[in-house]
Write a protein that holds these residues in place. Structure first.
Motif, mmCIF file in Angstrom:
data_model
loop_
_atom_site.group_PDB
_atom_site.id
_atom_site.type_symbol
_atom_site.label_atom_id
_atom_site.label_comp_id
_atom_site.label_asym_id
_atom_site.label_seq_id
_atom_site.Cartn_x
_atom_site.Cartn_y
_atom_site.Cartn_z
ATOM 1 N N ALA A 1 0.911 -1.178 0.065
ATOM 2 C CA ALA A 1 -0.059 0.151 0.024
ATOM 3 C C ALA A 1 0.788 1.214 -0.098
ATOM 4 C CB ALA A 1 -0.954 -0.075 1.221
ATOM 5 N N LYS B 1 -2.575 -1.577 -2.828
ATOM 6 C CA LYS B 1 -3.452 -0.307 -2.710
ATOM 7 C C LYS B 1 -2.690 0.940 -3.099
ATOM 8 C CE LYS B 1 -5.820 2.116 1.029
ATOM 9 N NZ LYS B 1 -5.977 2.499 2.510
ATOM 10 N N THR C 1 -6.735 -1.777 -4.926
ATOM 11 C CA THR C 1 -7.550 -0.570 -4.289
ATOM 12 C C THR C 1 -6.975 0.690 -5.304
ATOM 13 O OG1 THR C 1 -8.055 -1.728 -2.179
ATOM 14 C CG2 THR C 1 -8.170 0.686 -2.289
#
Length: 546
Positions: free
Chosen positions: A362, A390, A414
């Motif tokens: 992420a 992400k 994401t």
């Protein structure tokens, strides 16, 4: 005056099953009581344990346990789900052979007899007793090993006698909002697990020394907590330290020599400035630092050879300078989160290429001055191994990084916060292993293209905060594997794909729509113009916030 039902009246019916715990209980024991509304239990001086079926008397309105003395052999007392129980007889104080006391879901119970000299008591659990104000441990509970207190709204005091229970192995205090202090924990050499959560008035955790066996310490949602006793410095066997949502905590004791520490999490501690921990931390596997704006970087983090999960999110200045060395020396990382670090402007481009074990990444929310993501050249080395990604953008980014198209092993993606992006790239459909896609925060995107190409392998799709789009395209037809579709906070969205498209999604079983003020009324059951498109689905949730 209403007639009380006494257990003694039913003795002839249940004596053969020996409800004193010396034989198996019968499922028919409750039937002999003919659903009493009031019950009085008395005269069982040889009782060792009360039966579990007492909690099954659904018609019972008031229950008295007038233990007036003489229950000298009682070893286990469990009272569960007695909503009208208001009193336990003071004679319980004479049952000093008691080993287990469990009071569970007794919301009218406001007090219990003194527990003094209960030298055999090993287990004490009090849960969902919302009127209980004091836990009267006044001393002599020298064998107590586990104390659990949960959801006691009015509990304001735990007896000072707890300080003598130095054999305690586990202490769990959860959701006691009126509890402002607890007795000193000094010389608790057997204590292994200490957890304090949602005790919003607690100001000090009095670890004053001698907790040499402590392995797990969790402190969460304690708004007024400002101090942890210096005795924590002697708990060098600690394996897990979790400090979460303690906004008044400004310092913690010195953690030098904590070589056994495996899990370190510090989040949402606004006033905390220093994390006094020093190398070597050769056992540390997970390090999570987030939402601590005033926390200064740890001076030395060398020797983190066992680290598998690292998270820096919303931290203050200076933390970004630790990243180059940490990423170079921790090639065993499986999960990496680097989010919302405003002073991160540059980092050497091959930093991620060495992380051959990385499966979850992420990144994003960096300096607003950056025109593109750092590490974009080295991120391609992860394309065959990364499973979860992400990506958090910022205003100046006008397009999604094209390097993403090479992530053929990716299963979950994401993408959020790309406010400047005005069009989706065609290569999203190339992510041939993708199962879960979460798209959020594309505020300037005015429409989704009719030829939007998403991977046919998608099983879950979430569309969040697309404030300008009015309709979802018929290109959703190719989502042949889609099972769950979630749409939220899309202010202008009015139209789903056509009836034919929605009904062609043969695997779609669940749909959720919330925070969409124009679409929600159009999807009302039976009456909404969009209802026919989703009426065949097994589960439809409209504005459901559970």
């Amino acid at each position: 005056m209403a007639q009380f039902h006494s257990i003694s009246q039913c003795l002839h019916s249940i004596s053969k099953t020996d409800w004193l715990g010396k034989a198996k209980e019968s499922s028919s024991q409750t039937s002999v009581l003919h659903c009493p509304r009031r019950m009085k239990i008395e005269g069982f001086k040889g009782t060792e344990a009360f039966p579990e079926w007492l909690g099954n008397l659904s018609s019972l309105k008031r229950l008295f346990l007038p233990i007036t003395g003489g229950c000298s052999s009682l070893e286990k007392l469990r009272i569960v789900g007695c909503e009208k129980l208001s009193k336990i007889g003071d004679g319980l104080s004479t049952s000093t052979c008691l080993k287990e006391l469990d009071l569970d879901i007794c919301p009218d119970l406001s007090s219990i007899p003194n527990l003094e000299g209960f030298s055999s008591l090993q287990y004490l659990s009090v849960r969902w007793c919302k009127k209980l104000e004091v836990l009267p441990i006044t001393g002599g509970c020298s064998s107590l090993e586990k104390l659990c207190i949960f959801d006691c709204e009015k509990l304001s005091k735990i007896g000072d006698g707890l300080s003598t229970s130095t054999c305690l192995k586990e202490l769990d205090l959860d959701d006691c909002p009126d509890l402002s202090s607890i007795p000193n924990l000094e010389g608790f050499s057997s204590l292994q697990d200490l957890s304090v959560r949602r005790c919003v008035k607690l100001e000090v955790l009095p670890i004053t020394g001698g907790c040499s066996s402590l392995e797990k310490l969790r402190i969460c949602d304690c708004e007024k907590l400002s101090k942890i006793g210096d005795g924590l410095s002697t708990s060098t066997c600690l394996k897990e330290l979790d400090l979460d949502d303690c906004p008044d905590l400004s310092s913690i004791p010195n953690l030098e020599g904590f070589s056994s520490l495996q899990y370190l999490s510090v989040r949402r501690c606004d006033k905390l400035e220093v994390l006094p921990i020093t190398a070597p931390l050769s056992s540390l596997k997970k390090m999570l630092i987030g939402d601590c704006p005033n926390l200064r970087p740890i001076p030395s983090l060398d020797g983190l050879s066992s680290l598998t999960e690292l998270e820096f999110e919303k931290v203050g200045e200076g933390w970004s300078h630790l990243l180059p060395n940490m990423l170079q020396s921790n090639v065993s990382l499986c999960s990496l989160t680097i989010l919302n670090i405003p002073d991160l402007i540059w980092i050497q481009d091959d930093s991620l290429g060495r992380l051959n074990c990385l499966r979850e990444l992420a990144i994003g929310g960096f300096s607003e001055e950056l025109q593109e993501f750092p590490w974009l050249s080295s991120i391609q080395y992860l394309s065959a191994s990364l499973l979860v990604l992400k990506l958090t953008g910022w205003e100046k980014l006008k397009s999604l990084p094209h390097q993403l198209q090479f992530f053929t092993a990716l299963e979950e993606l994401t993408i959020e916060g790309f406010q400047g992006v005005e069009a989706f790239p065609e290569w999203l459909g190339n992510l041939s292993s993708l199962k879960r896609l979460y798209l959020s925060g594309f505020g300037k995107l005015k429409s989704l293209p009719h030829q939007l190409h998403l991977p046919s392998t998608l099983e879950e799709l979430t569309i969040d905060s697309f404030h300008e789009i009015e309709a979802l395209p018929d290109s959703f037809r190719n989502l042949s594997s889609l099972e769950c579709l979630s749409i939220q906070f899309c202010d202008k969205l009015m139209y789903l794909p056509s009836v034919d498209v929605m009904r062609s999604l043969s695997r779609l079983i669940a749909m959720s729509i919330k925070g969409c003020p124009l679409l929600e009324p159009r999807c009302e059951r039976e009456s909404g113009p969009e209802w026919s498109k989703i009426s065949h689905l097994p589960l439809v949730l409209i504005n459901d916030w559970r």
